[in-house]
Design a protein around this motif. Structure first.
Motif, PDB file in Angstrom:
ATOM      1  N   ILE A 172      41.355  56.356 113.407  1.00 35.30           N
ATOM      2  CA  ILE A 172      41.074  55.899 112.048  1.00 35.30           C
ATOM      3  C   ILE A 172      41.985  54.748 111.662  1.00 35.30           C
ATOM      4  CG2 ILE A 172      40.196  58.098 111.203  1.00 35.30           C
ATOM      5  CD1 ILE A 172      43.163  58.030 109.775  1.00 35.30           C
ATOM      6  N   SER A 173      42.840  54.331 112.578  1.00 36.01           N
ATOM      7  CA  SER A 173      43.852  53.328 112.254  1.00 36.01           C
ATOM      8  C   SER A 173      43.256  51.965 111.918  1.00 36.01           C
ATOM      9  CB  SER A 173      44.848  53.184 113.398  1.00 36.01           C
ATOM     10  OG  SER A 173      44.190  52.719 114.552  1.00 36.01           O
ATOM     11  N   LYS A 174      42.034  51.706 112.325  1.00 38.55           N
ATOM     12  CA  LYS A 174      41.452  50.397 112.077  1.00 38.55           C
ATOM     13  C   LYS A 174      40.390  50.412 110.979  1.00 38.55           C
ATOM     14  CE  LYS A 174      42.685  48.593 116.475  1.00 38.55           C
ATOM     15  NZ  LYS A 174      42.377  47.929 117.672  1.00 38.55           N
ATOM     16  N   ILE A 175      40.486  51.373 110.081  1.00 38.79           N
ATOM     17  CA  ILE A 175      39.576  51.417 108.941  1.00 38.79           C
ATOM     18  C   ILE A 175      40.375  50.948 107.727  1.00 38.79           C
ATOM     19  CG2 ILE A 175      38.060  52.828 107.519  1.00 38.79           C
ATOM     20  CD1 ILE A 175      37.827  54.756 109.883  1.00 38.79           C
ATOM     21  N   PRO A 176      40.179  49.708 107.276  1.00 40.88           N
ATOM     22  CA  PRO A 176      41.004  49.153 106.202  1.00 40.88           C
ATOM     23  C   PRO A 176      41.013  49.978 104.918  1.00 40.88           C
ATOM     24  CG  PRO A 176      39.681  47.435 107.207  1.00 40.88           C
ATOM     25  CD  PRO A 176      39.208  48.740 107.789  1.00 40.88           C
ATOM     26  N   LYS A 177      39.873  50.539 104.541  1.00 38.17           N
ATOM     27  CA  LYS A 177      39.831  51.286 103.285  1.00 38.17           C
ATOM     28  C   LYS A 177      40.674  52.559 103.365  1.00 38.17           C
ATOM     29  CE  LYS A 177      35.742  49.458 101.200  1.00 38.17           C
ATOM     30  NZ  LYS A 177      34.537  49.695 100.464  1.00 38.17           N
ATOM     31  N   ILE A 178      40.695  53.211 104.514  1.00 41.68           N
ATOM     32  CA  ILE A 178      41.541  54.398 104.642  1.00 41.68           C
ATOM     33  C   ILE A 178      43.001  53.977 104.683  1.00 41.68           C
ATOM     34  CG2 ILE A 178      42.199  56.295 106.166  1.00 41.68           C
ATOM     35  CD1 ILE A 178      39.267  56.741 106.737  1.00 41.68           C
ATOM     36  N   HIS A 179      43.302  52.907 105.400  1.00 42.09           N
ATOM     37  CA  HIS A 179      44.675  52.420 105.450  1.00 42.09           C
ATOM     38  C   HIS A 179      45.172  52.031 104.050  1.00 42.09           C
ATOM     39  CE1 HIS A 179      48.266  50.386 106.866  1.00 42.09           C
ATOM     40  NE2 HIS A 179      47.918  49.375 106.075  1.00 42.09           N
ATOM     41  N   SER A 180      44.302  51.414 103.266  1.00 42.56           N
ATOM     42  CA  SER A 180      44.719  50.958 101.936  1.00 42.56           C
ATOM     43  C   SER A 180      45.083  52.115 101.012  1.00 42.56           C
ATOM     44  CB  SER A 180      43.643  50.086 101.303  1.00 42.56           C
ATOM     45  OG  SER A 180      42.526  50.868 100.937  1.00 42.56           O
ATOM     46  N   LEU A 181      44.526  53.298 101.240  1.00 41.07           N
ATOM     47  CA  LEU A 181      44.857  54.458 100.406  1.00 41.07           C
ATOM     48  C   LEU A 181      46.356  54.734 100.412  1.00 41.07           C
ATOM     49  CD1 LEU A 181      42.077  57.043 101.377  1.00 41.07           C
ATOM     50  CD2 LEU A 181      42.109  55.485  99.432  1.00 41.07           C
ATOM     51  N   PHE A 182      46.989  54.496 101.540  1.00 37.36           N
ATOM     52  CA  PHE A 182      48.404  54.806 101.675  1.00 37.36           C
ATOM     53  C   PHE A 182      49.297  53.828 100.910  1.00 37.36           C
ATOM     54  CE2 PHE A 182      46.295  56.864 105.173  1.00 37.36           C
ATOM     55  CZ  PHE A 182      46.840  58.144 105.115  1.00 37.36           C
ATOM     56  N   HIS A 183      48.702  52.780 100.339  1.00 34.58           N
ATOM     57  CA  HIS A 183      49.470  51.814  99.557  1.00 34.58           C
ATOM     58  C   HIS A 183      49.174  51.913  98.064  1.00 34.58           C
ATOM     59  CE1 HIS A 183      50.950  49.901 103.166  1.00 34.58           C
ATOM     60  NE2 HIS A 183      49.725  49.947 103.646  1.00 34.58           N
ATOM     61  N   TYR A 184      48.242  52.769  97.672  1.00 38.70           N
ATOM     62  CA  TYR A 184      47.852  52.863  96.266  1.00 38.70           C
ATOM     63  C   TYR A 184      49.004  53.235  95.352  1.00 38.70           C
ATOM     64  CZ  TYR A 184      42.825  52.137  95.954  1.00 38.70           C
ATOM     65  OH  TYR A 184      41.598  51.574  95.911  1.00 38.70           O
ATOM     66  N   LYS A 205      52.668  51.883  90.976  1.00 37.96           N
ATOM     67  CA  LYS A 205      54.020  51.801  90.419  1.00 37.96           C
ATOM     68  C   LYS A 205      54.390  50.361  90.077  1.00 37.96           C
ATOM     69  CE  LYS A 205      55.938  55.982  92.450  1.00 37.96           C
ATOM     70  NZ  LYS A 205      56.870  56.553  93.426  1.00 37.96           N
ATOM     71  N   GLU A 206      53.932  49.417  90.881  1.00 43.54           N
ATOM     72  CA  GLU A 206      54.232  48.005  90.626  1.00 43.54           C
ATOM     73  C   GLU A 206      53.375  47.416  89.509  1.00 43.54           C
ATOM     74  OE1 GLU A 206      54.064  45.581  94.137  1.00 43.54           O
ATOM     75  OE2 GLU A 206      55.334  46.975  95.256  1.00 43.54           O
ATOM     76  N   MET A 207      52.081  47.815  89.464  1.00 38.88           N
ATOM     77  CA  MET A 207      51.149  47.167  88.536  1.00 38.88           C
ATOM     78  C   MET A 207      50.628  48.081  87.428  1.00 38.88           C
ATOM     79  SD  MET A 207      48.977  44.865  91.124  1.00 38.88           S
ATOM     80  CE  MET A 207      49.321  45.412  92.782  1.00 38.88           C
ATOM     81  N   ASP A 208      51.070  49.321  87.393  1.00 37.67           N
ATOM     82  CA  ASP A 208      50.734  50.297  86.348  1.00 37.67           C
ATOM     83  C   ASP A 208      49.362  50.950  86.472  1.00 37.67           C
ATOM     84  OD1 ASP A 208      53.228  50.001  85.160  1.00 37.67           O
ATOM     85  OD2 ASP A 208      52.521  48.356  83.902  1.00 37.67           O
ATOM     86  N   SER A 209      48.383  50.346  87.119  1.00 31.77           N
ATOM     87  CA  SER A 209      47.082  50.990  87.299  1.00 31.77           C
ATOM     88  C   SER A 209      46.307  50.249  88.377  1.00 31.77           C
ATOM     89  CB  SER A 209      46.288  50.995  85.991  1.00 31.77           C
ATOM     90  OG  SER A 209      45.727  49.736  85.751  1.00 31.77           O
ATOM     91  N   THR A 210      45.114  50.760  88.675  1.00 29.52           N
ATOM     92  CA  THR A 210      44.257  50.090  89.656  1.00 29.52           C
ATOM     93  C   THR A 210      43.110  49.369  88.976  1.00 29.52           C
ATOM     94  OG1 THR A 210      42.992  52.127  89.940  1.00 29.52           O
ATOM     95  CG2 THR A 210      44.769  51.709  91.514  1.00 29.52           C
ATOM     96  N   ASP A 211      43.210  49.192  87.653  1.00 28.01           N
ATOM     97  CA  ASP A 211      42.156  48.476  86.924  1.00 28.01           C
ATOM     98  C   ASP A 211      41.945  47.095  87.529  1.00 28.01           C
ATOM     99  OD1 ASP A 211      41.881  50.568  85.224  1.00 28.01           O
ATOM    100  OD2 ASP A 211      42.914  49.639  83.534  1.00 28.01           O
ATOM    101  N   ASN A 212      40.693  46.699  87.587  1.00 27.12           N
ATOM    102  CA  ASN A 212      40.302  45.375  88.077  1.00 27.12           C
ATOM    103  C   ASN A 212      40.703  45.113  89.524  1.00 27.12           C
ATOM    104  OD1 ASN A 212      39.223  44.703  85.544  1.00 27.12           O
ATOM    105  ND2 ASN A 212      41.267  44.189  84.802  1.00 27.12           N
ATOM    106  N   SER A 213      40.842  46.162  90.313  1.00 29.42           N
ATOM    107  CA  SER A 213      41.137  45.949  91.730  1.00 29.42           C
ATOM    108  C   SER A 213      40.020  46.565  92.564  1.00 29.42           C
ATOM    109  CB  SER A 213      42.485  46.561  92.111  1.00 29.42           C
ATOM    110  OG  SER A 213      42.455  47.945  91.956  1.00 29.42           O
ATOM    111  N   ASP A 214      39.630  45.858  93.594  1.00 24.28           N
ATOM    112  CA  ASP A 214      38.631  46.375  94.521  1.00 24.28           C
ATOM    113  C   ASP A 214      38.832  45.704  95.867  1.00 24.28           C
ATOM    114  OD1 ASP A 214      37.285  43.863  94.564  1.00 24.28           O
ATOM    115  OD2 ASP A 214      36.170  44.436  92.790  1.00 24.28           O
ATOM    116  N   THR A 215      37.987  46.053  96.823  1.00 22.43           N
ATOM    117  CA  THR A 215      38.131  45.498  98.167  1.00 22.43           C
ATOM    118  C   THR A 215      37.067  44.452  98.472  1.00 22.43           C
ATOM    119  OG1 THR A 215      36.757  47.277  99.052  1.00 22.43           O
ATOM    120  CG2 THR A 215      39.152  47.622  99.063  1.00 22.43           C
TER     121      THR A 215
END
Length: 172
Positions: free
Chosen positions: A97-109, A114-124
């Motif tokens: 699963i290491s090469k699935i960007p959407k799964i990898h991105s979960l680990f950075h949410y 914490k840096e940007m306060d929410s995930t509003d207006n963010s997508d892939t």
């Protein structure tokens, strides 16, 4: 047939004919997929836990604001996802699963929240579009014979050129 509920969409046979899913269709599906999957995964409780964790993660990540408590809920869902994702490896051609960007991105949410306060207006979508264009342009630049190494070389060269142009612009 299911009784009508004000907030639950009935997909019927349209589900298999959807060519491109919109955000609202994903959200509507999210409301019903656990109920739809539960009978199919009756003998596989960990698979169902995985889907529940994904659902929890998506719903919690979509909050407009977060506290330490909601971030902990998010971390718990992420931990459960990573603990159970291996169940689906037999269905991947490369057993990874290491090469699935959407799964990898979960680990950075969490760090991003914490840096940007929410995930509003963010997508892939932006990165997906860029990726598709790079793939298509790289394939077109190849001679179509053993094209993957050629595409990788092309993309590396493009990256180096863009880096040098960026440095030159900075210096000027």
């Amino acid at each position: 047939t299911l009784p009508r509920f004000s907030d639950i969409r009935q997909f019927g046979d349209k589900l298999t004919r959807v060519k491109k899913w919109t955000g609202s269709e994903y959200k509507d599906m999210l409301k019903v997929w656990l109920a739809a999957l539960a009978p199919l995964l009756k003998g596989h409780p960990n698979h169902l836990k995985f889907f529940k964790s994904v659902t929890d993660f998506i719903l919690i990540a979509g909050y407009h604001s977060h506290t330490e408590t909601t971030l902990q809920y998010l971390q718990d869902a992420l931990h459960s996802i990573s603990r159970n994702v291996h169940l689906f490896l037999p269905y991947r051609h490369n057993q990874s699963i290491s090469k699935i960007p959407k799964i990898h991105s979960l680990f950075h949410y969490i760090e991003c929240i914490k840096e940007m306060d929410s995930t509003d207006n963010s997508d892939t979508e932006v990165s997906e579009t860029a990726h598709k264009n790079l793939i298509k342009d790289g394939y077109r630049a190849s001679n179509k014979d053993d094209y993957i190494p050629q595409m990788l070389r092309w993309e590396t060269r493009l990256f180096h050129i863009k880096s040098r142009v960026s440095i030159l612009r900075y210096m000027i």
